[in-house]
Motif scaffolding. Structure first.
Motif, PDB file in Angstrom:
ATOM      1  N   SER A  12       0.831  -1.205   0.000  1.00  0.00           N
ATOM      2  CA  SER A  12       0.000   0.000   0.000  1.00  0.00           C
ATOM      3  C   SER A  12       0.868   1.258   0.000  1.00  0.00           C
ATOM      4  O   SER A  12       1.885   1.309   0.689  1.00  0.00           O
ATOM      5  CB  SER A  12      -0.881   0.023   1.251  1.00  0.00           C
ATOM      6  OG  SER A  12      -1.780  -1.052   1.225  1.00  0.00           O
ATOM      7  N   SER A  34      -7.510  -1.411  -9.603  1.00  0.00           N
ATOM      8  CA  SER A  34      -8.293  -2.523  -9.046  1.00  0.00           C
ATOM      9  C   SER A  34      -8.598  -2.294  -7.559  1.00  0.00           C
ATOM     10  O   SER A  34      -9.610  -2.767  -7.047  1.00  0.00           O
ATOM     11  CB  SER A  34      -7.585  -3.857  -9.262  1.00  0.00           C
ATOM     12  OG  SER A  34      -6.494  -3.988  -8.399  1.00  0.00           O
ATOM     13  N   GLY A  35      -7.734  -1.542  -6.878  1.00  0.00           N
ATOM     14  CA  GLY A  35      -7.982  -1.243  -5.466  1.00  0.00           C
ATOM     15  C   GLY A  35      -9.271  -0.446  -5.291  1.00  0.00           C
ATOM     16  O   GLY A  35      -9.990  -0.619  -4.303  1.00  0.00           O
ATOM     17  N   TYR A  38     -12.161  -2.774  -4.918  1.00  0.00           N
ATOM     18  CA  TYR A  38     -12.299  -3.347  -3.572  1.00  0.00           C
ATOM     19  C   TYR A  38     -12.800  -2.282  -2.591  1.00  0.00           C
ATOM     20  O   TYR A  38     -13.581  -2.558  -1.686  1.00  0.00           O
ATOM     21  CB  TYR A  38     -10.962  -3.936  -3.096  1.00  0.00           C
ATOM     22  CG  TYR A  38     -10.640  -5.219  -3.816  1.00  0.00           C
ATOM     23  CD1 TYR A  38     -11.192  -6.428  -3.411  1.00  0.00           C
ATOM     24  CD2 TYR A  38      -9.828  -5.224  -4.946  1.00  0.00           C
ATOM     25  CE1 TYR A  38     -10.927  -7.612  -4.091  1.00  0.00           C
ATOM     26  CE2 TYR A  38      -9.555  -6.396  -5.641  1.00  0.00           C
ATOM     27  CZ  TYR A  38     -10.106  -7.581  -5.213  1.00  0.00           C
ATOM     28  OH  TYR A  38      -9.869  -8.749  -5.898  1.00  0.00           O
ATOM     29  N   ARG A  39     -12.350  -1.048  -2.806  1.00  0.00           N
ATOM     30  CA  ARG A  39     -12.794   0.043  -1.940  1.00  0.00           C
ATOM     31  C   ARG A  39     -14.290   0.314  -2.133  1.00  0.00           C
ATOM     32  O   ARG A  39     -15.018   0.578  -1.174  1.00  0.00           O
ATOM     33  CB  ARG A  39     -11.984   1.310  -2.241  1.00  0.00           C
ATOM     34  CG  ARG A  39     -10.567   1.256  -1.708  1.00  0.00           C
ATOM     35  CD  ARG A  39      -9.734   2.452  -2.173  1.00  0.00           C
ATOM     36  NE  ARG A  39      -8.391   2.396  -1.643  1.00  0.00           N
ATOM     37  CZ  ARG A  39      -8.013   2.900  -0.471  1.00  0.00           C
ATOM     38  NH1 ARG A  39      -8.901   3.557   0.259  1.00  0.00           N
ATOM     39  NH2 ARG A  39      -6.782   2.791  -0.049  1.00  0.00           N
ATOM     40  N   ARG A  92     -11.691   6.911  -0.824  1.00  0.00           N
ATOM     41  CA  ARG A  92     -10.319   7.203  -0.338  1.00  0.00           C
ATOM     42  C   ARG A  92     -10.328   7.620   1.127  1.00  0.00           C
ATOM     43  O   ARG A  92      -9.287   7.917   1.696  1.00  0.00           O
ATOM     44  CB  ARG A  92      -9.669   8.327  -1.156  1.00  0.00           C
ATOM     45  CG  ARG A  92      -9.792   8.194  -2.646  1.00  0.00           C
ATOM     46  CD  ARG A  92      -8.899   7.133  -3.224  1.00  0.00           C
ATOM     47  NE  ARG A  92      -9.313   6.797  -4.585  1.00  0.00           N
ATOM     48  CZ  ARG A  92      -8.921   5.730  -5.246  1.00  0.00           C
ATOM     49  NH1 ARG A  92      -8.098   4.879  -4.682  1.00  0.00           N
ATOM     50  NH2 ARG A  92      -9.351   5.483  -6.464  1.00  0.00           N
ATOM     51  N   ARG A 110     -13.422 -11.554  -4.026  1.00  0.00           N
ATOM     52  CA  ARG A 110     -12.278 -11.631  -4.948  1.00  0.00           C
ATOM     53  C   ARG A 110     -12.676 -12.296  -6.260  1.00  0.00           C
ATOM     54  O   ARG A 110     -12.307 -11.835  -7.331  1.00  0.00           O
ATOM     55  CB  ARG A 110     -11.106 -12.399  -4.328  1.00  0.00           C
ATOM     56  CG  ARG A 110     -10.564 -11.804  -3.059  1.00  0.00           C
ATOM     57  CD  ARG A 110      -9.111 -12.179  -2.836  1.00  0.00           C
ATOM     58  NE  ARG A 110      -8.235 -11.455  -3.748  1.00  0.00           N
ATOM     59  CZ  ARG A 110      -7.868 -10.186  -3.572  1.00  0.00           C
ATOM     60  NH1 ARG A 110      -8.276  -9.519  -2.534  1.00  0.00           N
ATOM     61  NH2 ARG A 110      -7.075  -9.597  -4.454  1.00  0.00           N
ATOM     62  N   GLY A 130      -2.578  -3.280  -8.368  1.00  0.00           N
ATOM     63  CA  GLY A 130      -3.291  -3.961  -7.290  1.00  0.00           C
ATOM     64  C   GLY A 130      -2.356  -4.802  -6.457  1.00  0.00           C
ATOM     65  O   GLY A 130      -1.230  -4.391  -6.153  1.00  0.00           O
ATOM     66  N   ASP A 132      -2.755  -8.633  -6.724  1.00  0.00           N
ATOM     67  CA  ASP A 132      -2.699  -9.979  -7.310  1.00  0.00           C
ATOM     68  C   ASP A 132      -2.807  -9.921  -8.829  1.00  0.00           C
ATOM     69  O   ASP A 132      -3.227 -10.881  -9.460  1.00  0.00           O
ATOM     70  CB  ASP A 132      -3.862 -10.818  -6.756  1.00  0.00           C
ATOM     71  CG  ASP A 132      -5.225 -10.189  -7.075  1.00  0.00           C
ATOM     72  OD1 ASP A 132      -5.255  -8.979  -7.409  1.00  0.00           O
ATOM     73  OD2 ASP A 132      -6.241 -10.897  -7.006  1.00  0.00           O
ATOM     74  N   ILE A 133      -2.454  -8.797  -9.413  1.00  0.00           N
ATOM     75  CA  ILE A 133      -2.669  -8.634 -10.854  1.00  0.00           C
ATOM     76  C   ILE A 133      -1.717  -9.542 -11.661  1.00  0.00           C
ATOM     77  O   ILE A 133      -2.140 -10.244 -12.578  1.00  0.00           O
ATOM     78  CB  ILE A 133      -2.524  -7.149 -11.297  1.00  0.00           C
ATOM     79  CG1 ILE A 133      -3.358  -6.228 -10.379  1.00  0.00           C
ATOM     80  CG2 ILE A 133      -2.923  -6.969 -12.764  1.00  0.00           C
ATOM     81  CD1 ILE A 133      -4.832  -6.571 -10.287  1.00  0.00           C
TER      82      ILE A 133
HETATM   83  O1   DC Z   1      -4.508  -0.075  -4.017  1.00  0.00           O
HETATM   84  P1   DC Z   1      -5.308   0.360  -2.781  1.00  0.00           P
HETATM   85  O2   DC Z   1      -4.449   0.698  -1.605  1.00  0.00           O
HETATM   86  O3   DC Z   1      -6.305   1.405  -3.080  1.00  0.00           O
HETATM   87  O4   DC Z   1      -6.125  -0.957  -2.381  1.00  0.00           O
HETATM   88  C1   DC Z   1      -6.976  -0.983  -1.263  1.00  0.00           C
HETATM   89  C2   DC Z   1      -7.075  -2.382  -0.706  1.00  0.00           C
HETATM   90  O5   DC Z   1      -7.732  -3.233  -1.644  1.00  0.00           O
HETATM   91  C3   DC Z   1      -5.766  -3.073  -0.358  1.00  0.00           C
HETATM   92  O6   DC Z   1      -5.381  -2.852   0.973  1.00  0.00           O
HETATM   93  C4   DC Z   1      -6.049  -4.523  -0.603  1.00  0.00           C
HETATM   94  C5   DC Z   1      -7.188  -4.535  -1.589  1.00  0.00           C
HETATM   95  N1   DC Z   1      -6.775  -4.944  -2.932  1.00  0.00           N
HETATM   96  C6   DC Z   1      -6.695  -6.285  -3.168  1.00  0.00           C
HETATM   97  O7   DC Z   1      -6.888  -7.075  -2.268  1.00  0.00           O
HETATM   98  N2   DC Z   1      -6.399  -6.720  -4.422  1.00  0.00           N
HETATM   99  C7   DC Z   1      -6.166  -5.866  -5.416  1.00  0.00           C
HETATM  100  N3   DC Z   1      -5.907  -6.329  -6.645  1.00  0.00           N
HETATM  101  C8   DC Z   1      -6.236  -4.479  -5.177  1.00  0.00           C
HETATM  102  C9   DC Z   1      -6.521  -4.049  -3.911  1.00  0.00           C
END
Ligand code: DC
Length: 234
Positions: A12, A34-35, A38-39, A92, A110, A130, A132-133
């Motif tokens: 992060s 991608s984050g 999830y947010r 955010r 996921r 992200g 796990d990309i």
């Molecule tokens: O990139 P970010 O800090 O905005 O992502 C926020 C949260 O989302 C991060 O702590 C874990 C999750 N995340 C994830 O598990 N897999 C991803 N591909 C992207 C983010």
């Protein structure tokens, strides 16, 4: 010109999204955060009081969630929308950051988001950042970057970013949040944050944003040329 997929993973607040955005701009690619997905799911769960231990409730919620991105000319970037509503700023906020890792460790969440991300990258010409990309979403990505940086440096950068949005947050609180997320993200069972074997490691502790972008753009250009030479790109 051949288009490739660029996967940027890492801890992060290493500068993944800022770098990815600029790299996409330089190459004329689409940037996908991608984050943010999830947010947005975390925000939905929060607003709808979804229990993180109730599988049925979670499955139903996932069916009702649509996360999309729309390009905003003024902002010069894609903004995240949750069920048609612009949630770019809200996702955010600190309270979302504090719950997002717990939501993103849920298998059903996921699975749904990975599918969506794979669809978004199907035509290539994307930069996605992200956790796990390069390992799960696009294991065949032509270029994989794994970003890391010192925790104090990351916390300071994130604190400044939040200050720029008029959010005053204590440095210790930011540091604690980043460390907790790193720990949950790297140890979860499904799609943990992990460096892909073929990823290029980029330690951004002492790098400027410009240097980070240049490094990734140069790596991408070499890959694009190589793909063209081998005739394997699309
Ligand atoms: O990139 P970010 O800090 O905005 O992502 C926020 C949260 O989302 C991060 O702590 C874990 C999750 N995340 C994830 O598990 N897999 C991803 N591909 C992207 C983010």
């Amino acid at each position: 010109m051949n288009k490739i997929v660029i996967a940027i993973d890492g801890y992060s607040a290493c500068g993944k999204s800022t770098t990815a955005k600029e790299v996409a701009k330089a190459l004329g690619y689409t940037y996908i955060d991608s984050g943010a997905m999830y947010r947005a799911v975390t925000l939905y769960f929060h607003e709808n009081h979804i229990s993180l231990t109730n599988d049925k409730e979670i499955a139903k919620a996932i069916e009702n969630i649509e996360v999309t991105f729309r390009y905003d000319e003024e902002a010069g970037k894609n903004l995240a929308y949750l069920n048609g509503l612009n949630v770019e700023n809200e996702i955010r906020e600190m309270y979302v950051s504090e719950n997002v890792s717990q939501v993103s460790r849920i298998k059903a969440v996921r699975e749904a988001l990975v599918l969506q991300q794979q669809k978004l990258g199907k035509k290539k010409g994307v930069v996605m950042d992200g956790r796990d990309i390069g390992t799960v979403v696009f294991p065949n990505a032509e270029l994989k970057i794994f970003m890391l940086a010192d925790l104090y440096v990351r916390a300071t950068r994130r604190q400044n970013e939040l200050l720029g949005k008029d959010q005053m947050v204590d440095l210790e609180q930011v540091k604690k949040n980043l460390a907790t997320r790193d720990s949950i993200d790297t140890t979860r069972e499904v799609g943990p944050l992990k460096q892909a074997d073929d990823a290029v490691v980029l330690d951004t502790t002492f790098m400027t944003l410009e240097e980070q972008v240049d490094e990734v753009v140069n790596l991408a250009l070499s890959k694009i040329v190589k793909e063209k030479e081998t005739g394997m790109g699309s």
